[in-house]
Every structure is written in C-alpha cells, then in structure tokens.
Design a protein around this motif. Structure first.
Motif, PDB file in Angstrom:
ATOM      1  N   VAL A   1       0.860  -1.177   0.000  1.00 26.82           N
ATOM      2  CA  VAL A   1       0.000   0.000   0.000  1.00 26.82           C
ATOM      3  C   VAL A   1       0.902   1.235   0.000  1.00 26.82           C
ATOM      4  O   VAL A   1       1.839   1.308   0.802  1.00 26.82           O
ATOM      5  CB  VAL A   1      -0.904  -0.002   1.254  1.00 26.82           C
ATOM      6  N   TRP A   2       0.646   2.168  -0.921  1.00 28.97           N
ATOM      7  CA  TRP A   2       1.433   3.398  -0.961  1.00 28.97           C
ATOM      8  C   TRP A   2       0.578   4.587  -0.572  1.00 28.97           C
ATOM      9  O   TRP A   2      -0.557   4.723  -1.045  1.00 28.97           O
ATOM     10  CB  TRP A   2       2.003   3.637  -2.366  1.00 28.97           C
ATOM     11  N   ALA A   3       1.148   5.434   0.281  1.00 27.84           N
ATOM     12  CA  ALA A   3       0.442   6.637   0.720  1.00 27.84           C
ATOM     13  C   ALA A   3       1.431   7.801   0.725  1.00 27.84           C
ATOM     14  O   ALA A   3       2.397   7.787   1.478  1.00 27.84           O
ATOM     15  CB  ALA A   3      -0.132   6.427   2.115  1.00 27.84           C
TER      16      ALA A   3
ATOM     17  N   ASN B   1      10.423   5.215   8.701  1.00 26.80           N
ATOM     18  CA  ASN B   1      10.814   4.541   7.463  1.00 26.80           C
ATOM     19  C   ASN B   1      10.363   3.090   7.500  1.00 26.80           C
ATOM     20  O   ASN B   1      10.513   2.425   8.526  1.00 26.80           O
ATOM     21  CB  ASN B   1      12.334   4.578   7.283  1.00 26.80           C
ATOM     22  N   GLY B   2       9.861   2.611   6.390  1.00 27.48           N
ATOM     23  CA  GLY B   2       9.363   1.237   6.328  1.00 27.48           C
ATOM     24  C   GLY B   2       8.246   1.177   5.319  1.00 27.48           C
ATOM     25  O   GLY B   2       7.958   2.153   4.625  1.00 27.48           O
ATOM     26  N   ALA B   3       7.602   0.016   5.242  1.00 29.11           N
ATOM     27  CA  ALA B   3       6.570  -0.194   4.223  1.00 29.11           C
ATOM     28  C   ALA B   3       5.253  -0.581   4.866  1.00 29.11           C
ATOM     29  O   ALA B   3       5.220  -1.224   5.916  1.00 29.11           O
ATOM     30  CB  ALA B   3       7.014  -1.305   3.275  1.00 29.11           C
TER      31      ALA B   3
ATOM     32  N   ALA C   1      -9.727   6.726  -0.477  1.00 30.54           N
ATOM     33  CA  ALA C   1      -9.214   5.513   0.184  1.00 30.54           C
ATOM     34  C   ALA C   1      -8.164   5.938   1.190  1.00 30.54           C
ATOM     35  O   ALA C   1      -7.251   6.705   0.869  1.00 30.54           O
ATOM     36  CB  ALA C   1      -8.612   4.574  -0.846  1.00 30.54           C
ATOM     37  N   VAL C   2      -8.292   5.444   2.406  1.00 30.14           N
ATOM     38  CA  VAL C   2      -7.432   5.918   3.494  1.00 30.14           C
ATOM     39  C   VAL C   2      -6.908   4.763   4.341  1.00 30.14           C
ATOM     40  O   VAL C   2      -7.444   3.644   4.305  1.00 30.14           O
ATOM     41  CB  VAL C   2      -8.203   6.901   4.422  1.00 30.14           C
ATOM     42  N   LEU C   3      -5.860   5.061   5.103  1.00 24.09           N
ATOM     43  CA  LEU C   3      -5.314   4.139   6.105  1.00 24.09           C
ATOM     44  C   LEU C   3      -5.751   4.635   7.465  1.00 24.09           C
ATOM     45  O   LEU C   3      -5.539   5.808   7.800  1.00 24.09           O
ATOM     46  CB  LEU C   3      -3.793   4.170   6.070  1.00 24.09           C
TER      47      LEU C   3
ATOM     48  N   GLY D   1      -3.168   8.320   6.579  1.00 25.68           N
ATOM     49  CA  GLY D   1      -2.684   8.535   5.224  1.00 25.68           C
ATOM     50  C   GLY D   1      -3.785   8.341   4.210  1.00 25.68           C
ATOM     51  O   GLY D   1      -4.820   7.722   4.492  1.00 25.68           O
ATOM     52  N   SER D   2      -3.521   8.897   3.029  1.00 25.96           N
ATOM     53  CA  SER D   2      -4.421   8.727   1.894  1.00 25.96           C
ATOM     54  C   SER D   2      -3.755   7.740   0.950  1.00 25.96           C
ATOM     55  O   SER D   2      -2.575   7.899   0.605  1.00 25.96           O
ATOM     56  CB  SER D   2      -4.602  10.090   1.214  1.00 25.96           C
ATOM     57  N   ILE D   3      -4.460   6.705   0.549  1.00 28.78           N
ATOM     58  CA  ILE D   3      -3.836   5.641  -0.260  1.00 28.78           C
ATOM     59  C   ILE D   3      -3.792   6.036  -1.727  1.00 28.78           C
ATOM     60  O   ILE D   3      -4.816   6.375  -2.323  1.00 28.78           O
ATOM     61  CB  ILE D   3      -4.608   4.317  -0.074  1.00 28.78           C
ATOM     62  N   ASP D   4      -2.555   6.015  -2.297  1.00 34.18           N
ATOM     63  CA  ASP D   4      -2.374   6.320  -3.720  1.00 34.18           C
ATOM     64  C   ASP D   4      -2.624   5.085  -4.567  1.00 34.18           C
ATOM     65  O   ASP D   4      -3.210   5.141  -5.636  1.00 34.18           O
ATOM     66  CB  ASP D   4      -0.924   6.756  -3.987  1.00 34.18           C
TER      67      ASP D   4
END
Lengths: 83, 83, 83, 83, 83
Positions: A10-12, A21-23, B49-51, B75-78
């Motif tokens: 998941v990218w935000a 830092n991390g994923a 879409a959010v985290l 966060g907002s998911i890209d």
C-alpha cells in the motif's frame, strides 16, 4: 500475535507526520482470511509468512516518540508445527 | 491499520472537552464492509481511500494531552497492489 | 483473558530487535476455535490448557523496555468449573 | 469511534474503587447491532445518537488516576451524511 | 464495558509472577454469548450479572506495577433498563 501472509503493498504519499521509514504491507491472517495493513521494517516480501503484533505495542517498539502504527511485522516465520 | 473508504461525515456539537481540531468521518473497511468513525486531520473527502490506525496510538499522535480519539486517518492511499 | 489450548510452535529466525527469551506458541481459543500466537515463558507444551492475556498488558509484564508482544500465556489451567 | 444509540441504563452499587461520577449506559452500535456499556458524563438520554470511544483512551480522558473505564461517550451526534 | 454473567471458575497454579490476589472467573457476555476470563476482586459468584472492563485499563486499576490482567470485573449489576 497473528500468523499472516504478505499479499500486497500500500502506498500513501499524503500522510500525517511522524510515520517512520518502512513499508505498509497488506497481510492476510491465517487461518481466517481477514486482512489488515501491517508496518514492515524487515524487508518482507509478497508470499512471506510473518508474525504480526497489533495494538500499542507496535508503536512502542519504535525509538523516540511512538508513531501512529497499530500493527508491526515482528518476524518472518521459518516453520510451524501444528497438532 | 485498516484500509477503508470515507463514506460520510458526522457532526457533534455537544462533546466532551479536549477534542482537537479536525473532522469525524465515517469510513467503511475494505474488504469486509464494517464501519467506524475515524478522526481526520488531513482534509480527506468522501470516496477517498485511506489508512486508519486504531486504539491508543491514534490518541498518542496528538501533541499535549492525548484526546479521547481511538481511530485516526494516518494517510491517503495512492495505490495498492494485491496478489 | 482467553482460555486456550496450545496446538503448535512457530519459529522465526528473522525478527525485530528486543524479542525476549521464550517461545511463540500457536493456541486455539476455547470455546470458539479462533487461533492466535501467544508468547510463552512458562515452558507450556502442546495440549496444555492455558490462560492468555492480550494487548499491551502482555508487553508490560516484561522488565525493562516493553517488547512488541501482544499475547502472553500467564498461567496453566489446572481445573475449570462451568455452570 | 463507534456510532451508537443509547438504549438503556445499568446500575451497579457494588463497584471497585475509583469509578468517577457519571452513568453506565447500554448502547447499540449502528450499523451492526452489537451492544456495549459506555460511560457517560454528558447526560445522554435513551434514544440519543452518540459517539463512543473505546479502549484506554476512554480512561485517559479523566483527570487524575485513570479509572477502569474502557468506553466513553465523547459526543452527541447532531447529523450524519453518508454516501 | 461488557455486561456479562459469571458462569464458572478457573484455577491456575503455575502462573507468571505478579498476578494479584483475586479469582479468575469465566463470564458469558450478554447479549451475544461469547466467553472470556475476567479477574475478580469483588467476590462475585456464579450466576451474578457483572460489568467487565477489558484491555489495559483493567491492569492499570491495580496499585503498583500493572499485572498482566486484561479483563476486570468492575461492578455487580443491580438493575438494567433497556428500551
């Protein structure tokens, strides 16, 4: 902890401050099949079986101020024996 | 964290003290469909879409005394890749 | 706390720092049948009926810095009476 | 947070020490229908739609030593828009 | 909090350190029927309707170092009105 398998990323870009830092990895809990997003600092990859700790203990692991992280991959599972 | 989509707003005039500036947004967890109210400081909109981080880590993110907030959009998911 | 039975072991070589000495055991909650991984410092064995505490209280039990452990076996059950 | 409706009162004379002034209200989560007991300091009444925060953030809201309260009504809902 | 009824006792001789004086009671949540083990310091008996607080607030209630207790009976229910 939950036993889970990494199934995606998941990218935000727009985030609150203080995310380390991390994923963000999507994991599927085994057994059961429910899904959550866990933070990863171990370089875990898709398909890997992992141990996930949830709740405030995930945030407390980080040094300094605790980030708003409620799920952390704490290990990669080598082997499981179930009876 | 939970992956969710913003589906609405909640307004509350009568509140306990120490609720910070921001919005209460109703979100629907994906997959699954369960709903909760998350606090938002990012200006998230309906359909986004959010985290969402839940539990005491949501409160600890705020500076000063921790408010009684148990879910925060972090966060907002890209983009998401699932396998 | 949850009443559960130990059903297996989980081994993880690649781990985050600060995991204490002990074992990761898979347990099955009774009644219900849901499963989780609990940390064990009592030498519990497969088939044993145990009490599991979950959440941050599991981490706080350890001396020094709290490890990212969210479930701890706090006792071995001798006897249960249910009505 | 949970969106819920107040459905009743609970009275307890025999209590542990350090329960603050306020009421124990039974609430029903919307949507879903699950029920829990939330502590109320706002004078909420039966039928009222409320926001409930759960977990340790409910206890931390109180001044002085945190009471053993794991659910707090933090607001009365005026209006909701869902899409 | 959860509204529950005491349905039995659990005895554990082999325990981790720092478990306080009191009893482990099995309770059944009402409505719903799920079960958990709650710690009791009020002398609650089988059949009694009780209020149970869960999570770290249960541990924080104890003086001194917080024990690994994640559910505490905080009151005995005299009366309930539901609408």
């Amino acid at each position: 902890m939950l036993r889970a398998r990494v199934i995606g990323n998941v990218w935000a870009t727009k985030k609150v401050s203080s995310i380390p830092n991390g994923a963000f990895l999507e994991v599927e809990v085994e057994p059961g099949g429910s899904r959550l997003i866990a933070f990863d600092v171990l370089g875990s990859g898709v398909g890997e079986a992992v141990l996930v700790a949830t709740g405030s203990v995930a945030a407390s692991w980080f040094e300094g101020e605790a980030p708003p992280i409620d799920a952390l991959i704490i290990g990669s599972i080598d082997e499981t024996t179930s009876h």
